[in-house]
Design an enzyme around this catalytic site. Structure first.
Site, short mmCIF file in Angstrom:
data_model
loop_
_atom_site.label_atom_id
_atom_site.label_comp_id
_atom_site.label_asym_id
_atom_site.label_seq_id
_atom_site.Cartn_x
_atom_site.Cartn_y
_atom_site.Cartn_z
N ASP A 15 -1.67 -9.32 -13.69
CA ASP A 15 -1.05 -10.49 -13.09
C ASP A 15 -2.04 -11.64 -12.96
OD1 ASP A 15 1.03 -8.74 -12.88
OD2 ASP A 15 1.23 -8.86 -10.71
N SER A 124 4.55 -5.28 -2.27
CA SER A 124 4.94 -4.30 -3.30
C SER A 124 6.20 -3.55 -2.91
CB SER A 124 3.80 -3.30 -3.50
OG SER A 124 4.21 -2.21 -4.31
N GLU A 126 6.44 -0.61 -3.23
CA GLU A 126 5.98 0.67 -2.68
C GLU A 126 6.05 0.70 -1.15
OE1 GLU A 126 5.12 3.56 -4.09
OE2 GLU A 126 5.66 2.79 -6.08
N TYR A 148 -1.41 3.76 -1.03
CA TYR A 148 -1.26 2.41 -1.57
C TYR A 148 -0.12 1.68 -0.86
CZ TYR A 148 0.09 -1.33 -4.78
OH TYR A 148 0.44 -2.55 -5.32
N ALA A 279 7.53 10.00 -3.99
CA ALA A 279 8.56 8.96 -4.00
C ALA A 279 9.44 8.99 -5.25
CB ALA A 279 7.90 7.58 -3.90
#
Length: 329
Positions: A15, A124, A126, A148, A279
């Site tokens: 990014d 995120s 996440e 994270y 996850a």
């Protein structure tokens, strides 16, 4: 008129590369924060100043903002691999979470001095990885399921705290976004690099985890455009940046093999339980209506286009514009 000055952390990452290139194209001045001992891998041209900073050092992180007094801060720097965060959660917390706090503190100090600074914090998907709600939007309760995700959740929350104290800060809740710049540590690039290798004759199978895991995969360039949109509009809230479409790892694999000209691929893929993540059972798909309705942002690149671009790139790296189908048994 003086061009805007942006400070970009994580300039070495996917990014960071794309964002700096786009900001230079727009005529902005850029301070590219890189890890000490490393340089940006590709030349962006334009007015770009490299600044080596260890994001795990709060004082150095605060100093680079104080020294350069940017108009916009794009905080992208992080230990960005979920799997890597399990191996070293302490470093993940120091780099990913605490650097966000240091940046917000320094930005708030600039704002207190009358400098009009705006922050885009790369949050995120996440942070929702432990959620039972699908799709997720800005109101979905935060429920990380990895070190994270927890580190990102802390930075996301602290950005909201700084906002409540008067700092202009947008949390860009970024869902997975891909490009050929992705490291093969990420499953998407692992897939496209592996498929390209098989297409040109490799006999090594592609080893993956849960093929049923579902994610919202977009194009990195589109997500970078969304962050610039938030900066230009000085957005001051949380925004999901996603496609709104869910695809499984198996769909990604099948599409990659189709691009490579291999319709029968099941025997070329094996699974390893050690690659399965807690996850994987959560359908991480974002609802991007807020950023669309408020600022008109929409993803421009579809799922198949994303996979195709990555496979074609990896084939080209192996010297093959087209797959050598004769090598496939």
């Amino acid at each position: 008129m003086t061009p805007p000055r942006a400070l970009v952390t994580g300039a070495n990452g996917q990014d960071g590369h794309l964002l700096i290139e786009e900001l230079v194209t727009l005529g902005w001045d850029v301070v590219a924060v890189v890890r000490p001992g490393r340089a940006v891998g590709r030349s962006s041209g334009g007015n770009v100043v490299m600044s080596p900073v260890d994001l795990a050092d709060p004082e150095s992180t605060r100093r680079v903002i104080t020294d350069h007094a940017p108009d916009h801060i794009f905080h992208l720097g992080a230990v960005s691999s979920v799997s890597e965060s399990w191996h070293d959660p302490l470093t993940t917390a120091r780099v990913t979470a605490m650097s966000t706090v240091a940046i917000l503190e320094a930005a708030s100090a600039l704002a207190d001095l009358g400098h009009r600074v705006h922050v885009v914090n790369a949050s995120s998907a996440e942070i929702f990885a432990g959620s039972t709600i699908t799709p997720q939007d800005e109101t979905t309760p935060i429920a990380p399921a990895s070190p994270y995700g927890a580190a990102k959740a802390y930075g996301h929350t602290m950005a909201g705290v700084a906002r409540s104290k008067g700092l202009q800060v947008a949390n860009a809740i970024l869902y997975p976004h891909e490009s050929p710049l992705r490291s093969t540590r990420f499953v998407t690039r692992k897939i496209t690099a592996g498929v390209a290798a098989i297409a040109v004759g490799s006999t090594e199978p592609l080893v993956l985890g849960n093929l049923d895991a579902r994610r919202d995969w977009g194009w990195a360039g589109d997500h970078v455009s969304a962050m610039i949109t938030l900066a230009v509009n000085r957005a001051n809230d949380d925004y999901v940046v996603a496609t709104g479409e869910s695809h499984s790892v198996g769909e990604f694999v099948a599409t990659a093999f189709e691009v490579a000209g291999i319709p029968e691929w099941e025997h070329l893929v094996t699974t390893d339980p050690s690659f399965v993540r807690p996850a994987d059972g959560v359908d991480l798909v974002g609802d991007p209506r807020r950023i669309r309705d408020e600022f008109g942002w929409r993803p421009r690149t579809g799922f198949t286009e994303v996979v195709e671009a990555m496979v074609r790139h990896d084939l080209a790296l192996l010297g093959a514009d087209q797959p050598r189908r004769a090598a496939i048994a």
